[in-house]
Scaffold this active site. Structure first.
Site, PDB file in Angstrom:
ATOM      1  N   HIS A 175      61.776  91.074  73.518  1.00  0.00           N
ATOM      2  CA  HIS A 175      62.575  89.934  73.060  1.00  0.00           C
ATOM      3  C   HIS A 175      63.991  90.419  72.789  1.00  0.00           C
ATOM      4  CE1 HIS A 175      63.769  86.385  70.791  1.00  0.00           C
ATOM      5  NE2 HIS A 175      62.735  85.788  71.341  1.00  0.00           N
ATOM      6  N   ASP A 223      54.936  84.224  73.675  1.00  0.00           N
ATOM      7  CA  ASP A 223      54.186  83.812  74.861  1.00  0.00           C
ATOM      8  C   ASP A 223      52.917  84.617  75.093  1.00  0.00           C
ATOM      9  OD1 ASP A 223      55.813  81.728  75.672  1.00  0.00           O
ATOM     10  OD2 ASP A 223      57.252  83.095  76.579  1.00  0.00           O
TER      11      ASP A 223
HETATM   12  N1  ACO Z   1      58.300  95.143  79.772  1.00  0.00           N
HETATM   13  C1  ACO Z   1      58.780  96.372  79.985  1.00  0.00           C
HETATM   14  N2  ACO Z   1      60.004  96.774  79.584  1.00  0.00           N
HETATM   15  C2  ACO Z   1      60.746  95.882  78.930  1.00  0.00           C
HETATM   16  C3  ACO Z   1      60.305  94.561  78.669  1.00  0.00           C
HETATM   17  C4  ACO Z   1      59.023  94.211  79.118  1.00  0.00           C
HETATM   18  N3  ACO Z   1      58.542  92.986  78.917  1.00  0.00           N
HETATM   19  N4  ACO Z   1      61.271  93.901  78.015  1.00  0.00           N
HETATM   20  C5  ACO Z   1      62.281  94.753  77.874  1.00  0.00           C
HETATM   21  N5  ACO Z   1      61.981  95.956  78.430  1.00  0.00           N
HETATM   22  C6  ACO Z   1      62.824  97.151  78.465  1.00  0.00           C
HETATM   23  C7  ACO Z   1      63.805  97.037  79.628  1.00  0.00           C
HETATM   24  O1  ACO Z   1      63.286  97.588  80.811  1.00  0.00           O
HETATM   25  C8  ACO Z   1      64.992  97.806  79.086  1.00  0.00           C
HETATM   26  O2  ACO Z   1      64.719  99.175  79.199  1.00  0.00           O
HETATM   27  P1  ACO Z   1      65.911 100.228  79.567  1.00  0.00           P
HETATM   28  O3  ACO Z   1      66.872 100.121  78.424  1.00  0.00           O
HETATM   29  O4  ACO Z   1      65.218 101.557  79.662  1.00  0.00           O
HETATM   30  O5  ACO Z   1      66.494  99.740  80.859  1.00  0.00           O
HETATM   31  C9  ACO Z   1      64.987  97.466  77.600  1.00  0.00           C
HETATM   32  O6  ACO Z   1      63.627  97.173  77.292  1.00  0.00           O
HETATM   33  C10 ACO Z   1      65.852  96.257  77.271  1.00  0.00           C
HETATM   34  O7  ACO Z   1      65.438  95.181  78.102  1.00  0.00           O
HETATM   35  P2  ACO Z   1      66.369  93.985  78.581  1.00  0.00           P
HETATM   36  O8  ACO Z   1      65.791  93.371  79.812  1.00  0.00           O
HETATM   37  O9  ACO Z   1      67.786  94.455  78.648  1.00  0.00           O
HETATM   38  O10 ACO Z   1      66.215  93.002  77.344  1.00  0.00           O
HETATM   39  P3  ACO Z   1      66.757  91.508  77.289  1.00  0.00           P
HETATM   40  O11 ACO Z   1      67.067  91.277  75.879  1.00  0.00           O
HETATM   41  O12 ACO Z   1      67.805  91.263  78.308  1.00  0.00           O
HETATM   42  O13 ACO Z   1      65.484  90.657  77.756  1.00  0.00           O
HETATM   43  C11 ACO Z   1      63.461  89.478  77.723  1.00  0.00           C
HETATM   44  C12 ACO Z   1      64.613  90.025  76.884  1.00  0.00           C
HETATM   45  C13 ACO Z   1      64.014  88.603  78.868  1.00  0.00           C
HETATM   46  C14 ACO Z   1      62.578  88.595  76.845  1.00  0.00           C
HETATM   47  C15 ACO Z   1      62.657  90.672  78.282  1.00  0.00           C
HETATM   48  O14 ACO Z   1      62.087  91.407  77.228  1.00  0.00           O
HETATM   49  C16 ACO Z   1      61.598  90.222  79.280  1.00  0.00           C
HETATM   50  O15 ACO Z   1      61.910  90.019  80.450  1.00  0.00           O
HETATM   51  N6  ACO Z   1      60.319  90.057  78.827  1.00  0.00           N
HETATM   52  C17 ACO Z   1      59.257  89.607  79.679  1.00  0.00           C
HETATM   53  C18 ACO Z   1      59.334  88.092  79.858  1.00  0.00           C
HETATM   54  C19 ACO Z   1      58.934  87.345  78.623  1.00  0.00           C
HETATM   55  O16 ACO Z   1      57.892  87.615  78.020  1.00  0.00           O
HETATM   56  N7  ACO Z   1      59.752  86.333  78.281  1.00  0.00           N
HETATM   57  C20 ACO Z   1      59.480  85.467  77.108  1.00  0.00           C
HETATM   58  C21 ACO Z   1      60.477  85.749  76.021  1.00  0.00           C
HETATM   59  S1  ACO Z   1      60.178  84.747  74.624  1.00  0.00           S
HETATM   60  C22 ACO Z   1      60.747  83.265  75.085  1.00  0.00           C
HETATM   61  O17 ACO Z   1      61.664  83.084  75.811  1.00  0.00           O
HETATM   62  C23 ACO Z   1      60.061  82.107  74.589  1.00  0.00           C
END
Ligand code: ACO
Length: 378
Positions: free
Chosen positions: A261, A315
């Protein structure tokens, strides 16, 4: 003009001042108008929480009864909306059906009287009342059935489950569903709420505001993740497969759905409440093997990604709750939208109170002074 550093995804940039909700991502706290969600989940109802968010205070007994009454008696959708929905392809995603239907409502109420509290209230009531009817109607029509009329004697959650399944729901399932709506109703400046506020800032009608937010909520990085979680758990199939599955995703640098998140760096408090609700449902209606897979997954992901603050988000467990209620996977996000409409409307109202149209800037990184090349020379 002050030049700010470019932040992809506007991370950390305030887009509004708001008193609607607050998240402490380090401590795992979410409050609506200052009240912790755990307390609202235990003591409130969805409509009472919606009132709190939209009008800023908990309603007294008369105010709540009047609001519930109004919502109850505006649940039916116009036959022209229903006929329009009948023409939608049954293979289409219910979020697209909902977005189109919400926008179409605006055709019937095109007079915008944004400074009139009665207009605001009527729009809030109409949207809260009819969105669940539209979701249930599309579900029945795509199966070839006629939509079921809403029941005035059932409360908000029970009526939706009744319209969806064509039978009265179990009281525990209806209660849990209502709590799920409370947990999903609002969450500060997320993508769909931002979308709602941008649309609201143009002073368009609330139907366009909700339609734009529905479109934004549908993506797999936002509300759409709950569907993908169930697909992922089904694909994994057994507890033994969890570890190699997670390893494989991480090797490919793919995201694990239902984890991570932008704001929370600990387990999302909504996931904790939802997990508890799932357990209550399993105790009454039988265990779900996918819950064991989910528990193993939470543990394996914590081992590997807790250093990055990656834990289950809202989720991760919501899909298991809806699945146990027999709700089809592609309705999980529309259900999220049913709840979030109240949050979007609270932001719509707040945006109108102190409006300035959104018009951010950009950092241009393209070319200049390029000569137009005639087509035969390209
Ligand atoms: N699985 C694995 N690694 C992850 C995940 C994940 N679900 N989420 C974040 N990371 C890692 C990234 O790879 C990144 O690693 P790095 O720094 O080594 O490159 C780091 O954590 C930061 O991730 P970002 O993608 O930059 O985080 P951002 O804040 O942009 O994204 C998001 C947040 C979109 C929710 C992301 O965590 C994600 O895609 N999760 C999966 C989809 C999901 O469950 N969405 C629902 C969110 S809740 C909602 O909207 C109701």
């Amino acid at each position: 003009m002050m030049v700010c550093e470019y932040k992809p995804g506007l991370e950390g940039i305030p887009a509004a001042q708001s008193s609607i909700s607050h998240v402490d991502g380090q401590k795992g706290i979410l409050e609506y108008r200052g009240i912790r969600i755990e307390e609202l989940a235990e003591k409130s109802s969805f409509l009472e929480t919606a009132y709190l968010l939209i009008w800023g205070e908990l309603p007294n007994k008369e105010e709540l009864e009047a609001f519930e009454h109004e919502v109850r008696y505006h649940r039916r959708i116009k036959y022209r909306i229903r006929d329009m929905m009948k023409c939608f392809p049954e293979s289409g995603h219910p979020m697209d059906a909902l977005q189109a239907s919400a926008a179409a409502l605006g055709l019937f109420y095109s007079l915008r009287d944004l400074h009139n509290p009665a207009y605001i209230r009527d729009s809030v009531v109409r949207l809260l009342a009819t969105i669940p009817t539209m979701v249930a109607a599309f579900q029945l029509m795509r199966k070839g059935n006629d939509p079921v009329r809403p029941r005035d004697d059932l409360d908000y959650a029970a009526n939706f489950l009744y319209m969806l399944n064509e039978k009265e729901p179990d009281p525990l399932a209806a209660k849990i569903f209502d709590i799920c709506l409370i947990l999903h109703v609002e969450h500060t400046m997320n993508a769909s709420t931002f979308s709602a506020r941008v649309t609201a800032s143009t002073l368009t009608d609330p139907y366009a505001v909700v339609a734009s937010a529905v479109g934004t909520l549908g993506g797999p990085l936002h509300g759409g993740a709950n569907e993908e979680v169930i697909q992922m758990l089904e694909e994994i199939g057994t507890v033994e497969n969890v570890r190699p599955y997670v390893d494989n995703l991480l090797q490919r640098k793919a995201k694990i759905m239902g984890f991570g998140h932008r704001v929370y760096k600990v387990k999302d408090p909504r996931a904790t409440v939802l997990q508890n609700l799932a357990e209550q449902l399993f105790a009454k209606f039988g265990h779900d093997k996918y819950y064991d897979i989910a528990l193993e997954m939470e543990q394996v992901v914590a081992e590997k990604l807790s250093g990055k603050g990656i834990y289950p988000n809202v989720d991760f467990y919501s899909g298991l709750v809806y699945r146990k209620m027999g709700i089809p996977t592609d309705l999980f996000t529309p259900i999220f939208a049913i709840a979030r409409v109240a949050g979007w409307l609270a932001h719509w109202k707040e945006q109108l109170a102190e409006n300035r149209i959104f018009r951010p800037t950009q950092i241009y990184n393209g070319k200049h002074e390029i000569t137009y090349l005639p087509i035969d020379q390209r």
